[in-house]
Design a protein around this motif. Structure first.
Motif, PDB file in Angstrom:
ATOM      1  N   THR A  53      -7.519   7.813   5.325  1.00 41.37           N
ATOM      2  CA  THR A  53      -6.792   8.830   4.564  1.00 41.37           C
ATOM      3  C   THR A  53      -7.744   9.615   3.672  1.00 41.37           C
ATOM      4  OG1 THR A  53      -4.758   7.529   4.542  1.00 41.37           O
ATOM      5  CG2 THR A  53      -4.992   9.202   2.828  1.00 41.37           C
ATOM      6  N   VAL A  54      -8.642   8.914   3.020  1.00 39.41           N
ATOM      7  CA  VAL A  54      -9.604   9.577   2.135  1.00 39.41           C
ATOM      8  C   VAL A  54     -10.576  10.424   2.954  1.00 39.41           C
ATOM      9  CG1 VAL A  54     -11.482   9.204   0.489  1.00 39.41           C
ATOM     10  CG2 VAL A  54      -9.420   7.795   0.373  1.00 39.41           C
ATOM     11  N   THR A  55     -11.048   9.876   4.066  1.00 41.63           N
ATOM     12  CA  THR A  55     -11.977  10.619   4.919  1.00 41.63           C
ATOM     13  C   THR A  55     -11.352  11.914   5.414  1.00 41.63           C
ATOM     14  OG1 THR A  55     -12.974   8.548   5.662  1.00 41.63           O
ATOM     15  CG2 THR A  55     -13.413  10.508   6.993  1.00 41.63           C
ATOM     16  N   ALA A  87     -14.911   4.269   1.472  1.00 43.20           N
ATOM     17  CA  ALA A  87     -14.196   2.988   1.424  1.00 43.20           C
ATOM     18  C   ALA A  87     -13.946   2.546  -0.016  1.00 43.20           C
ATOM     19  CB  ALA A  87     -14.990   1.923   2.175  1.00 43.20           C
ATOM     20  N   GLU A  88     -14.914   2.773  -0.884  1.00 47.82           N
ATOM     21  CA  GLU A  88     -14.759   2.381  -2.286  1.00 47.82           C
ATOM     22  C   GLU A  88     -13.723   3.272  -2.992  1.00 47.82           C
ATOM     23  OE1 GLU A  88     -15.017   0.640  -6.006  1.00 47.82           O
ATOM     24  OE2 GLU A  88     -15.496  -0.080  -3.991  1.00 47.82           O
ATOM     25  N   ILE A  89     -13.766   4.566  -2.694  1.00 47.98           N
ATOM     26  CA  ILE A  89     -12.763   5.479  -3.269  1.00 47.98           C
ATOM     27  C   ILE A  89     -11.371   5.074  -2.809  1.00 47.98           C
ATOM     28  CG2 ILE A  89     -11.953   7.869  -3.347  1.00 47.98           C
ATOM     29  CD1 ILE A  89     -14.861   8.758  -2.949  1.00 47.98           C
ATOM     30  N   ALA A  90     -11.259   4.771  -1.520  1.00 48.02           N
ATOM     31  CA  ALA A  90      -9.963   4.362  -0.968  1.00 48.02           C
ATOM     32  C   ALA A  90      -9.468   3.084  -1.641  1.00 48.02           C
ATOM     33  CB  ALA A  90     -10.088   4.158   0.541  1.00 48.02           C
ATOM     34  N   ARG A  91     -10.379   2.149  -1.877  1.00 52.47           N
ATOM     35  CA  ARG A  91      -9.986   0.894  -2.531  1.00 52.47           C
ATOM     36  C   ARG A  91      -9.454   1.164  -3.936  1.00 52.47           C
ATOM     37  NH1 ARG A  91     -11.490  -2.572  -6.107  1.00 52.47           N
ATOM     38  NH2 ARG A  91     -13.330  -1.371  -6.691  1.00 52.47           N
ATOM     39  N   ARG A  92     -10.068   2.083  -4.643  1.00 50.50           N
ATOM     40  CA  ARG A  92      -9.680   2.361  -6.024  1.00 50.50           C
ATOM     41  C   ARG A  92      -8.308   3.016  -6.135  1.00 50.50           C
ATOM     42  NH1 ARG A  92     -15.019   4.041  -9.588  1.00 50.50           N
ATOM     43  NH2 ARG A  92     -16.331   2.281  -8.909  1.00 50.50           N
ATOM     44  N   ILE A  93      -7.939   3.790  -5.110  1.00 51.77           N
ATOM     45  CA  ILE A  93      -6.619   4.433  -5.173  1.00 51.77           C
ATOM     46  C   ILE A  93      -5.615   3.743  -4.248  1.00 51.77           C
ATOM     47  CG2 ILE A  93      -7.621   6.664  -5.806  1.00 51.77           C
ATOM     48  CD1 ILE A  93      -7.148   7.612  -2.944  1.00 51.77           C
ATOM     49  N   MET A 136       0.848  -1.189   0.000  1.00 51.62           N
ATOM     50  CA  MET A 136       0.000   0.000   0.000  1.00 51.62           C
ATOM     51  C   MET A 136       0.889   1.247   0.000  1.00 51.62           C
ATOM     52  SD  MET A 136      -3.009   0.987   2.701  1.00 51.62           S
ATOM     53  CE  MET A 136      -3.954  -0.434   2.176  1.00 51.62           C
ATOM     54  N   PRO A 137       0.633   2.195  -0.889  1.00 50.81           N
ATOM     55  CA  PRO A 137       1.491   3.364  -0.980  1.00 50.81           C
ATOM     56  C   PRO A 137       1.410   4.227   0.264  1.00 50.81           C
ATOM     57  CG  PRO A 137      -0.483   3.655  -2.300  1.00 50.81           C
ATOM     58  CD  PRO A 137      -0.476   2.238  -1.829  1.00 50.81           C
ATOM     59  N   GLY A 138       2.509   4.898   0.555  1.00 51.07           N
ATOM     60  CA  GLY A 138       2.520   5.807   1.692  1.00 51.07           C
ATOM     61  C   GLY A 138       2.760   7.222   1.210  1.00 51.07           C
ATOM     62  N   GLY A 139       3.022   8.131   2.140  1.00 52.45           N
ATOM     63  CA  GLY A 139       3.304   9.507   1.771  1.00 52.45           C
ATOM     64  C   GLY A 139       2.044  10.287   1.443  1.00 52.45           C
ATOM     65  N   ARG A 140       2.256  11.521   0.993  1.00 54.26           N
ATOM     66  CA  ARG A 140       1.133  12.398   0.695  1.00 54.26           C
ATOM     67  C   ARG A 140       0.393  11.947  -0.559  1.00 54.26           C
ATOM     68  NH1 ARG A 140       5.172  16.396   1.793  1.00 54.26           N
ATOM     69  NH2 ARG A 140       4.910  17.289   3.883  1.00 54.26           N
ATOM     70  N   LEU A 141      -0.874  12.298  -0.605  1.00 53.63           N
ATOM     71  CA  LEU A 141      -1.668  12.026  -1.795  1.00 53.63           C
ATOM     72  C   LEU A 141      -1.129  12.821  -2.973  1.00 53.63           C
ATOM     73  CD1 LEU A 141      -5.231  12.247  -0.197  1.00 53.63           C
ATOM     74  CD2 LEU A 141      -4.211  10.197  -1.186  1.00 53.63           C
ATOM     75  N   THR A 142      -1.172  12.229  -4.152  1.00 57.62           N
ATOM     76  CA  THR A 142      -0.744  12.925  -5.359  1.00 57.62           C
ATOM     77  C   THR A 142      -1.933  13.686  -5.943  1.00 57.62           C
ATOM     78  OG1 THR A 142      -1.319  11.096  -6.821  1.00 57.62           O
ATOM     79  CG2 THR A 142       0.888  11.059  -5.828  1.00 57.62           C
ATOM     80  N   GLN A 143      -1.628  14.582  -6.883  1.00 60.90           N
ATOM     81  CA  GLN A 143      -2.703  15.337  -7.528  1.00 60.90           C
ATOM     82  C   GLN A 143      -3.641  14.394  -8.287  1.00 60.90           C
ATOM     83  OE1 GLN A 143      -1.373  18.716  -9.718  1.00 60.90           O
ATOM     84  NE2 GLN A 143      -3.424  19.512 -10.050  1.00 60.90           N
ATOM     85  N   GLN A 144      -3.075  13.363  -8.909  1.00 61.33           N
ATOM     86  CA  GLN A 144      -3.905  12.401  -9.636  1.00 61.33           C
ATOM     87  C   GLN A 144      -4.848  11.659  -8.680  1.00 61.33           C
ATOM     88  OE1 GLN A 144      -1.709   9.420 -11.778  1.00 61.33           O
ATOM     89  NE2 GLN A 144      -3.520   8.633 -12.838  1.00 61.33           N
ATOM     90  N   GLU A 145      -4.345  11.300  -7.506  1.00 60.79           N
ATOM     91  CA  GLU A 145      -5.196  10.628  -6.521  1.00 60.79           C
ATOM     92  C   GLU A 145      -6.315  11.553  -6.056  1.00 60.79           C
ATOM     93  OE1 GLU A 145      -2.318   7.400  -4.283  1.00 60.79           O
ATOM     94  OE2 GLU A 145      -2.018   9.537  -3.841  1.00 60.79           O
ATOM     95  N   ARG A 146      -5.987  12.822  -5.888  1.00 62.54           N
ATOM     96  CA  ARG A 146      -7.016  13.785  -5.476  1.00 62.54           C
ATOM     97  C   ARG A 146      -8.082  13.935  -6.561  1.00 62.54           C
ATOM     98  NH1 ARG A 146      -2.469  16.171  -2.596  1.00 62.54           N
ATOM     99  NH2 ARG A 146      -3.078  16.187  -0.389  1.00 62.54           N
ATOM    100  N   GLN A 147      -7.673  13.894  -7.801  1.00 62.92           N
ATOM    101  CA  GLN A 147      -8.647  13.963  -8.884  1.00 62.92           C
ATOM    102  C   GLN A 147      -9.557  12.737  -8.877  1.00 62.92           C
ATOM    103  OE1 GLN A 147      -5.977  14.420 -12.185  1.00 62.92           O
ATOM    104  NE2 GLN A 147      -5.879  16.668 -12.019  1.00 62.92           N
TER     105      GLN A 147
END
Length: 251
Positions: free
Chosen positions: A37-39, A25-31, A1-12
């Motif tokens: 983190t998403v919440t 939960a579904e958004i988190a699964r997709r990225i 599972m990736p760590g660090g800050r969210l990227t701009q692409q992930e935010r999009q």
């Protein structure tokens, strides 16, 4: 599972998921990120209806810039009382604020309540809150007014005749009771509608079911709160008289 800050692409991708009404939960699964983190990302940047990927990215960059601009102060920061890690405490406070916002509290109100809950004394003045949160006294006043209306804080005058805002265990019980009692008016209004619309109509049946449901929920909450009240006044097992003794000699 990736760590660090969210990227701009992930935010999009988060923004697209919100637009499609996907669960966190579904958004988190997709990225491939934790749901927390998403919440936290969404609640920190406008909430589910106000989230914008570009604005969230810029806000993150500004926060990172501020942290880099004050490295010396961060490096020399005095550990908090009890040997707490100041950075870990700040991160926890942010998480707690996010959870409170998710329960429906406005952001500033959630920040004020978090600040009070995580203060050992359990009380602060308006000026202390404004200083800690780096906001205007007017912002604190508005947040406190809401918290008082919900029985989540109480006000006392200290020896210097300043208002102090306090959170304690009994207040949490009172807030739970107030929340349950808030359903009473809705129950009464729903049953008034039954009489107006006629007891044999589908609309009246719907309102009666709503009233019965809320009645049951409220009574269950009241019984449970009364039974559990003593828990709020019981010292945790980790607390002991021996552990408190060293503080008595502090200068």
């Amino acid at each position: 599972m990736p760590g660090g800050r969210l990227t701009q692409q992930e935010r999009q991708q988060i923004a697209l998921g919100l637009a499609d009404s996907l669960a966190y939960a579904e958004i988190a699964r997709r990225i491939d990120r934790p749901t927390s983190t998403v919440t936290r990302e969404v609640m920190r940047n406008g909430g589910p209806t106000g989230y914008r990927a570009d604005l969230a990215q810029r806000a993150t960059e500004r926060r990172a810039h501020r942290r880099r601009a004050t490295p010396a102060r961060g490096a020399q920061a005095t550990p908090q009382r009890g040997g707490r890690d100041a950075e870990a405490v700040a991160e926890y406070e942010e998480t707690f604020t996010t959870v409170l916002m998710g329960s429906g509290l406005p952001k500033m109100t959630a920040r004020v309540l978090t600040c009070l809950f995580t203060t050992d004394a359990g009380s602060l003045t308006a000026s202390q809150l404004a200083q800690r949160l780096q906001v205007s006294p007017a912002s604190i006043s508005k947040a406190i007014a809401f918290l008082e209306s919900q029985s989540l804080v109480r006000r006392e005058r200290d020896e210097r005749r300043r208002d102090r805002y306090i959170v304690d265990d009994e207040l949490f019980y009172q807030a739970t009771i107030a929340s349950a009692r808030a359903n009473d008016q809705l129950v009464a209004t729903a049953r008034q509608g039954v009489a107006v619309l006629g007891p044999d109509t589908p609309a009246a049946a719907r309102l009666e079911n709503i009233a019965r449901f809320l009645d049951f929920i409220s009574e269950s909450i009241l019984r449970a709160a009364e039974q559990a009240r003593e828990v709020l006044h019981t010292a945790p097992e980790t607390a002991s008289d021996d552990a408190a003794e060293p503080e008595q000699g502090e200068g």
